[in-house]
Design a protein around this motif. Sequence first.
Motif, PDB file in Angstrom:
ATOM      1  N   THR A 105       0.917  -1.275   0.054  1.00  6.04           N
ATOM      2  CA  THR A 105       0.113   0.222  -0.093  1.00  6.04           C
ATOM      3  C   THR A 105       0.781   1.096  -0.201  1.00  6.04           C
ATOM      4  O   THR A 105       0.421   2.416  -0.886  1.00  6.04           O
ATOM      5  N   SER A 106       2.069   1.270   0.627  1.00  9.35           N
ATOM      6  CA  SER A 106       2.944   2.466   0.694  1.00  9.35           C
ATOM      7  C   SER A 106       3.509   2.566  -0.879  1.00  9.35           C
ATOM      8  O   SER A 106       3.708   3.550  -1.305  1.00  9.35           O
ATOM      9  N   ALA A 107       3.830   1.570  -1.462  1.00  7.77           N
ATOM     10  CA  ALA A 107       4.473   1.609  -2.857  1.00  7.77           C
ATOM     11  C   ALA A 107       3.388   2.232  -3.642  1.00  7.77           C
ATOM     12  O   ALA A 107       3.612   3.050  -4.746  1.00  7.77           O
ATOM     13  N   ALA A 108       1.936   1.792  -3.453  1.00  5.77           N
ATOM     14  CA  ALA A 108       0.876   2.315  -4.609  1.00  5.77           C
ATOM     15  C   ALA A 108       0.906   3.663  -4.293  1.00  5.77           C
ATOM     16  O   ALA A 108       0.181   4.509  -5.153  1.00  5.77           O
ATOM     17  N   THR A 109       0.792   4.117  -2.986  1.00  5.08           N
ATOM     18  CA  THR A 109       0.454   5.502  -2.687  1.00  5.08           C
ATOM     19  C   THR A 109       1.487   6.693  -2.925  1.00  5.08           C
ATOM     20  O   THR A 109       1.351   7.592  -3.230  1.00  5.08           O
ATOM     21  N   ALA A 110       3.017   5.805  -3.208  1.00  6.25           N
ATOM     22  CA  ALA A 110       4.121   6.965  -3.017  1.00  6.25           C
ATOM     23  C   ALA A 110       3.984   7.670  -4.379  1.00  6.25           C
ATOM     24  O   ALA A 110       4.391   8.990  -4.514  1.00  6.25           O
ATOM     25  N   PRO A 111       3.759   7.135  -5.608  1.00  5.71           N
ATOM     26  CA  PRO A 111       3.768   7.816  -6.743  1.00  5.71           C
ATOM     27  C   PRO A 111       2.692   8.860  -6.891  1.00  5.71           C
ATOM     28  O   PRO A 111       2.549  10.137  -7.247  1.00  5.71           O
ATOM     29  N   ILE A 112       1.593   8.682  -6.062  1.00  4.24           N
ATOM     30  CA  ILE A 112       0.380   9.693  -5.931  1.00  4.24           C
ATOM     31  C   ILE A 112       0.768  10.752  -5.240  1.00  4.24           C
ATOM     32  O   ILE A 112       0.634  11.969  -5.572  1.00  4.24           O
ATOM     33  N   THR A 113       1.403  10.396  -4.170  1.00  7.33           N
ATOM     34  CA  THR A 113       1.908  11.561  -3.333  1.00  7.33           C
ATOM     35  C   THR A 113       2.982  12.235  -4.074  1.00  7.33           C
ATOM     36  O   THR A 113       2.835  13.812  -3.962  1.00  7.33           O
ATOM     37  N   ALA A 114       3.731  11.690  -4.753  1.00  7.83           N
ATOM     38  CA  ALA A 114       4.940  12.694  -5.629  1.00  7.83           C
ATOM     39  C   ALA A 114       4.363  13.265  -6.360  1.00  7.83           C
ATOM     40  O   ALA A 114       4.837  14.525  -6.470  1.00  7.83           O
ATOM     41  N   ARG A 115       3.118  13.169  -6.999  1.00  5.96           N
ATOM     42  CA  ARG A 115       2.517  13.927  -8.117  1.00  5.96           C
ATOM     43  C   ARG A 115       1.821  15.067  -7.460  1.00  5.96           C
ATOM     44  O   ARG A 115       1.955  16.148  -7.847  1.00  5.96           O
ATOM     45  N   ILE A 116       1.349  14.824  -6.210  1.00  4.08           N
ATOM     46  CA  ILE A 116       0.582  15.810  -5.635  1.00  4.08           C
ATOM     47  C   ILE A 116       1.669  17.008  -5.006  1.00  4.08           C
ATOM     48  O   ILE A 116       1.311  18.276  -5.038  1.00  4.08           O
ATOM     49  N   TYR A 117       2.652  16.528  -4.711  1.00  2.41           N
ATOM     50  CA  TYR A 117       3.606  17.363  -3.911  1.00  2.41           C
ATOM     51  C   TYR A 117       4.767  17.809  -5.102  1.00  2.41           C
ATOM     52  O   TYR A 117       5.427  18.939  -4.765  1.00  2.41           O
ATOM     53  N   ASP A 118       4.473  17.387  -6.198  1.00  4.12           N
ATOM     54  CA  ASP A 118       5.499  17.903  -7.413  1.00  4.12           C
ATOM     55  C   ASP A 118       5.648  19.309  -7.533  1.00  4.12           C
ATOM     56  O   ASP A 118       4.322  20.053  -7.671  1.00  4.12           O
ATOM     57  N   GLY A 119       6.758  19.797  -7.469  1.00  2.02           N
ATOM     58  CA  GLY A 119       6.865  21.409  -7.941  1.00  2.02           C
ATOM     59  C   GLY A 119       6.491  22.287  -6.766  1.00  2.02           C
ATOM     60  O   GLY A 119       6.593  23.628  -6.958  1.00  2.02           O
ATOM     61  N   LEU A 120       6.182  21.861  -5.557  1.00  2.44           N
ATOM     62  CA  LEU A 120       5.905  22.764  -4.673  1.00  2.44           C
ATOM     63  C   LEU A 120       7.053  23.049  -3.812  1.00  2.44           C
ATOM     64  O   LEU A 120       7.998  22.091  -3.321  1.00  2.44           O
ATOM     65  N   PRO A 121       7.391  24.395  -3.743  1.00  2.00           N
ATOM     66  CA  PRO A 121       8.695  24.917  -3.040  1.00  2.00           C
ATOM     67  C   PRO A 121       8.907  24.277  -1.772  1.00  2.00           C
ATOM     68  O   PRO A 121       8.021  24.299  -0.867  1.00  2.00           O
ATOM     69  N   ALA A 122      10.207  23.742  -1.426  1.00  4.12           N
ATOM     70  CA  ALA A 122      10.502  23.413   0.010  1.00  4.12           C
ATOM     71  C   ALA A 122      10.102  24.274   0.933  1.00  4.12           C
ATOM     72  O   ALA A 122       9.762  23.892   2.163  1.00  4.12           O
ATOM     73  N   GLU A 123      10.231  25.743   0.573  1.00  6.09           N
ATOM     74  CA  GLU A 123      10.141  26.888   1.783  1.00  6.09           C
ATOM     75  C   GLU A 123       8.359  26.776   2.114  1.00  6.09           C
ATOM     76  O   GLU A 123       8.318  26.993   3.268  1.00  6.09           O
ATOM     77  N   ASP A 124       7.592  26.730   1.212  1.00  2.00           N
ATOM     78  CA  ASP A 124       6.106  26.587   1.389  1.00  2.00           C
ATOM     79  C   ASP A 124       5.780  25.382   2.202  1.00  2.00           C
ATOM     80  O   ASP A 124       5.120  25.530   2.927  1.00  2.00           O
ATOM     81  N   LEU A 125       6.489  24.382   1.956  1.00  8.48           N
ATOM     82  CA  LEU A 125       6.279  22.921   2.529  1.00  8.48           C
ATOM     83  C   LEU A 125       6.796  23.044   4.032  1.00  8.48           C
ATOM     84  O   LEU A 125       5.943  22.586   4.903  1.00  8.48           O
ATOM     85  N   ALA A 126       7.714  23.700   4.247  1.00  3.93           N
ATOM     86  CA  ALA A 126       8.152  23.952   5.718  1.00  3.93           C
ATOM     87  C   ALA A 126       7.336  24.706   6.381  1.00  3.93           C
ATOM     88  O   ALA A 126       7.135  24.491   7.468  1.00  3.93           O
ATOM     89  N   VAL A 127       7.029  25.771   5.764  1.00  3.86           N
ATOM     90  CA  VAL A 127       6.026  26.687   6.532  1.00  3.86           C
ATOM     91  C   VAL A 127       4.700  26.022   6.681  1.00  3.86           C
ATOM     92  O   VAL A 127       4.000  26.055   7.884  1.00  3.86           O
ATOM     93  N   THR A 128       4.080  25.407   5.873  1.00  3.79           N
ATOM     94  CA  THR A 128       2.978  24.635   5.872  1.00  3.79           C
ATOM     95  C   THR A 128       3.135  23.558   7.008  1.00  3.79           C
ATOM     96  O   THR A 128       2.065  23.461   7.764  1.00  3.79           O
ATOM     97  N   GLY A 129       3.848  23.253   6.872  1.00  2.00           N
ATOM     98  CA  GLY A 129       4.035  22.030   8.183  1.00  2.00           C
ATOM     99  C   GLY A 129       4.492  22.508   9.397  1.00  2.00           C
ATOM    100  O   GLY A 129       3.593  22.028  10.391  1.00  2.00           O
ATOM    101  N   ARG A 130       5.086  23.616   9.737  1.00  2.00           N
ATOM    102  CA  ARG A 130       5.130  24.364  10.915  1.00  2.00           C
ATOM    103  C   ARG A 130       3.683  24.873  11.275  1.00  2.00           C
ATOM    104  O   ARG A 130       3.335  24.694  12.483  1.00  2.00           O
ATOM    105  N   VAL A 131       3.071  25.305  10.438  1.00  4.31           N
ATOM    106  CA  VAL A 131       1.556  25.981  10.745  1.00  4.31           C
ATOM    107  C   VAL A 131       0.768  24.594  11.167  1.00  4.31           C
ATOM    108  O   VAL A 131      -0.235  24.972  12.143  1.00  4.31           O
TER     109      VAL A 131
END
Length: 148
Positions: A105-131
């Motif tokens: 199930t992890s292998a099946a969801t990994a490419p989906i997750t990769a597509r969702i997060y593709d191109g999102l700036p690391a800085e935005d992800l860090a701020v989102t994680g903190r918030v």
Amino acid sequence: MTTTTPLVGPRVIALAHYAGRALLQHVLDRHGMTFEQSVTLRLAAIADGPVGREQLVDGVTEALKTDAGQVHGVLDELIVAGLLAADREAEVRITDAGRELYATTSAATAPITARIYDGLPAEDLAVTGRVLTLITERAGTELAALTR
């Protein structure tokens, strides 16, 4: 027509959560698993070895903000299905079948997750994680106050 970016609030967070959960559930359905079973199996899979039943129940209860009795039922379902095993009354461990299902199930969801997060700036992800971490902590504090 101009599109404005909504401020983060309960609705935006909920929509993101349920969109991701729906994708995960689609994968889990192919394997006859519930979301609750997946969360429980994951915590057993990432443990270094056998884990105390109550410790696992506490982890799932905290993650899902659910009733411990319900989590005990989920644990029993996973044991009956052969995905977890009770080593002793107080400990459970993931079985080879459980580890294989978790990996599948992890292998099946990994490419989906990769597509969702593709191109999102690391800085935005860090701020989102903190918030989101802060919101989760505050909501947990509020829930604890309500259930005292």
